[in-house]
Design an enzyme around this catalytic site. Structure first.
Site, PDB file in Angstrom:
ATOM      1  CB  SER A 172      -8.009   3.863   2.617  1.00  0.00           C
ATOM      2  OG  SER A 172      -7.188   3.170   3.551  1.00  0.00           O
ATOM      3  CB  SER A 178      -8.330   1.154   5.563  1.00  0.00           C
ATOM      4  OG  SER A 178      -9.053   2.358   5.586  1.00  0.00           O
ATOM      5  CE  LYS A 184      -3.988   1.966   2.508  1.00  0.00           C
ATOM      6  NZ  LYS A 184      -4.807   1.882   3.729  1.00  0.00           N
TER       7      LYS A 184
END
Lengths: 99, 491
Positions: B153, B177, B78
Site C-alpha cells: 500500500s 506494504s 505515509k
C-alpha cells in the site's frame, strides 16, 4: 465449503452497515465467493491440537499508573465533527418513529 | 543535491556546507516538477517543512548539537499516520478534509529529531492493497515506468524515494506494504519487529499485524531513520518494553563486507510456479553474492508458509472489519444522507457506502463473514492455527540459520490496471512478505538489481527473528556494498 449467495452478501452488508447497491451485490457475490474459496485451504492444516495465535506478542493486562494527564480539549475533540451543537457531537435521531 | 543520501545531506547541513532550507527547497521543487506525473503526494506542507528547516538551520548556526543524526533532512510521511493540523486521509474519501488534533508517536519523534516532513504520501485506501490503485485519490505511478504500479500500500512513499522527491520516507507494513513497494521501485524498505515502533496515531487496519517502518534509498539511511522512530511507547499497549536492536552499528559493521560465520537460509517455498524468471535469476545472483561475502547458504523448507497468504486474507479482514467500525459518521470524517428524517443507523450505512472504496468493502464483508457464528472455526479459527504453525516453523528455521532470504515479491511491478478486477491475483504480490507479519518478526527488502526481461527493479528479502533486526541490516549492508549501484529511475 459453502458458496456465498447474493442474499448472504446483502446480509453481511447490513451487518457491516454498508448500504450497498444492487449492482454491487452482483459484483461482490461473485468476488467474495472466489476469495473465500481461495482462503478456505487454511482448514487443511489446522488440526484440532494446534493452539490458535491471536497475537504475535503474548501480552496480557498491560497496566499503567492511574495518573491525570492532559487530553484533548472540547474544541479540539469536536474539531473534526460532521456537526456539533452546544459543545457536543450532534447525531441523527437514534430512536425509531414509534419509540 | 536531491541525488544524495540522507546521511550525506545531514552531514553537510550539520557542518554548515549547506542549509536544511536549501535541501528542503530542492526537494519541494522536485515534487512540484514531477508529481503531476507521479501522484505520490496527497498533501505537500511547504510552509511547515520550511519552518522546520529554518529551526534546524538556526540550531546549526548557533553551534547547538543537531537534534539527531538526520536533523534537517526532508521526509515523506505515509498518509496513514496522523500529523496535527495536516490533512490525513489514509487514502479514503471517508476522511477527506480531516485534520487530526494530535500527532502519531512516529510523527512526534520525527519532529523532535529535526526531520523535515514534506507532506503526506498516497496509499491504497486504509493500506488495503498492493498497488496504490485502491487510493480514493487516484493511482501513483512507478518512476521507473509510469505505466506500472509503485507497489502498495505504500506506493506514494516508495515512488517519492525512487523519484528523488525525498531521501527518506515512512511506510507501514501489515502484509508487505513497506517491503513490496521498496522491491518494485528499487528502494530499501524495512518492517521492524512487531511492537518496536509505536502504533499510536497509525490509523488501524489490522492491529496485530500493522507495523510502521523506515523507507530509504540506502540501508544506512533506513537504519538511521529506524533508530529515530523506534522504541517503547506507553501510548501503545502492544509496544515492547525492550531496547531497540542496534541497527545502525550493525549496518556499519555489515558495510565492511564480511559475512563469515553468518548462516543464511533460502526458503524453498518461495520459488517455482508464479515467480517471474528474471526475479528468480536476480535472487540467485544475490544468494551467490552473499556466499562470496563469506555467508554459509542453507536451504530451509517451511511448508506452512504456503498457507500464509490464505491465513492473512482471513485474519487481516477480520481485524479490519472491527477496526473500521469506528468510521461511523458521528465524531469525525464524512457524513452522508443526514436529512433530518433518517436515523443514525441509516446515515451510518449511507456514509460508509459512499466513503469506502470497493476493496475496503470487500474486506469488511470477508471479515464479517469469517467472524460470524457458524463460520468462525472454519475460517478465522483455522487461520489463527496456521499462524501458530508459521511461527513455529520460523522458530525452527532460526535454530539452524541467522537470517532467511527470498525474493521480496514474485514479480516485478505490474501494469496499472492489470490486476484491479482480480482481487486474488492482486493478493499474490504479498506471498513472500506475509509470514513475517503473522509471526511478528522483522523483514527487510534491499534492491538486488534489475530483472533481465523487463528492466524493472527486484528486491531481496531478508528476514530475522523478533528483536534481531540488526542481523538483517548487517547482511543487507554487506550485500548492498558488494552489489554496487543498480542505476536509477528514468523519471
Amino acid at each position: 465449503m459453502p458458496s456465498i449467495s447474493r442474499d448472504e452478501v446483502a446480509h453481511l452488508a447490513k451487518l457491516a452497515r454498508l448500504a450497498v447497491t444492487e449492482d454491487e451485490l452482483d459484483l461482490f457475490a461473485g468476488q467474495l465467493d472466489v476469495i473465500l474459496q481461495s482462503v478456505a485451504s487454511v482448514g487443511d492444516i489446522a488440526a484440532a491440537d494446534i493452539p490458535p495465535t491471536s497475537h504475535a506478542v503474548p501480552l496480557t493486562n498491560v497496566f499503567r499508573e492511574d495518573v491525570v494527564r492532559p487530553s484533548l480539549g472540547q474544541q479540539q475533540a469536536l474539531s473534526g465533527a460532521p456537526e456539533a451543537e452546544d459543545g457536543r457531537f450532534r447525531v441523527p435521531r437514534i430512536l425509531g418513529e414509534e419509540a | 543535491m536531491i541525488r544524495q543520501t540522507a546521511a550525506e545531506l545531514a552531514a553537510k547541513i550539520h557542518r554548515g556546507e549547506t542549509t536544511s532550507v536549501e535541501v528542503t527547497q530542492a526537494h519541494l521543487d522536485r515534487i512540484a516538477e514531477t508529481d503531476g506525473k507521479l501522484n505520490a503526494f496527497l498533501h505537500v506542507d511547504t510552509e511547515g517543512a520550511l519552518a522546520q528547516a529554518r529551526k534546524v538551520d538556526e540550531d546549526v548556526a548557533a553551534g547547538r548539537t543537531p537534534a539527531s543524526p538526520l536533523a534537517g533532512v526532508p521526509l515523506a510521511l505515509k498518509d496513514v499516520l496522523t500529523q496535527e493540523g495536516i490533512p490525513t486521509t489514509a487514502g479514503s474519501k471517508i476522511l477527506e478534509g480531516w485534520r487530526p488534533p494530535y500527532d502519531a508517536t512516529v510523527t512526534r519523534k520525527l519532529k523532535e529529531a529535526g526531520i523535515v516532513i514534506l507532506g503526506k504520501t498516497n496509499m491504497d485506501e486504509f493500506a488495503m492493497g498492493s498497488s496504490t490503485e485502491n487510493s480514493a485519490y487516484g493511482p501513483t505511478a512507478n518512476p521507473w515506468d509510469l505505466t506500472r504500479i509503485p507497489g502498495g500500500s505504500g506506493g506514494g512513499s516508495s515512488a517519492a524515494l525512487a523519484a528523488h522527491q525525498a531521501p527518506l520516507a515512512i511506510g507501514t507494513d501489515t502484509g508487505g506494504s513497506i517491503r513490496q513497494p521498496g522491491a518494485v521501485t528499487g528502494t530499501v524498505g524495512v518492517k521492524p519487529t512487531y511492537g518496536t515502533v509505536s502504533r499510536y496515531g497509525l490509523i488501524a487496519f489490522s492491529s496485530s499485524l500493522d507495523q510502521a517502518g523506515p523507507c530509504a534509498r540506502t540501508v544506512l539511511d533506513a537504519a538511521l531513520l529506524h533508530e529515530v522512530i523506534g522504541g517503547y511507547d506507553p501510548m501503545d499497549s502492544t509496544s515492547i518494553n525492550a531496547p531497540l536492536p542496534p541497527v545502525v552499528a550493525a549496518t556499519r559493521e555489515g558495510a565492511q563486507g564480511d559475512l563469515s560465520g553468518v548462516r543464511v537460509g533460502v526458503v524453498t517455498q518461495f520459488s517455482g510456479e508464479g515467480y517471474q524468471p528474471g526475479v528468480l535469476r536476480s535472487f540467485e545472483a544475490a544468494v551467490s553474492q552473499l556466499k562470496e561475502l563469506g555467508a554459509e547458504i542453507v536451504e530451509i523448507s517451511c511448508p506452512s508458509f504456503d498457507y500464509a497468504l490464505p491465513a492473512y486474507y482471513l485474519i487481516a479482514p477480520s481485524e479490519a472489519s472491527s477496526n473500521l467500525a469506528r468510521f461511523d459518521a458521528m465524531r469525525y470524517g464524512l457524513r452522508v444522507g443526514d436529512d433530518g428524517n433518517r436515523s443514525t443507523e441509516e446515515v451510518m450505512s449511507l456514509t460508509r457506502e459512499a466513503g469506502f472504496g470497493p476493496e475496503v468493502k470487500r474486506r469488511i464483508m470477508i471479515g464479517t463473514y469469517a467472524l460470524s457464528a457458524g463460520y468462525y472455526d472454519a475460517y478465522y479459527g483455522s487461520a489463527q492455527k496456521v499462524r501458530t504453525l508459521i511461527t513455529r516453523e520460523f522458530e525452527q528455521a532460526f535454530t539452524k540459520v541467522d537470517v532467511l532470504v527470498s525474493p521480496t515479491t514474485p514479480t516485478t511491478a505490474f501494469k496499472i490496471g492489470e490486476r484491479t478486477n482480480d482481487p486474488v491475483a492482486m493478493y499474490k504480490a504479498d506471498l513472500c512478505t506475509i509470514p513475517s507479519n503473522l509471526a511478528g518478526n522483522c523483514g527487510l527488502s534491499v534492491p538486488s538489481g534489475l530483472s533481465d526481461e523487463d528492466g524493472m527493479p527486484v528486491g531481496l528479502q531478508i528476514m530475522a527473528p523478533a528483536l534481531q533486526d540488526h542481523r538483517m541490516y548487517r547482511v543487507a549492508a554487506a550485500y548492498e556494498a558488494a552489489r554496487g549501484p543498480i542505476g536509477g529511475a528514468s523519471l
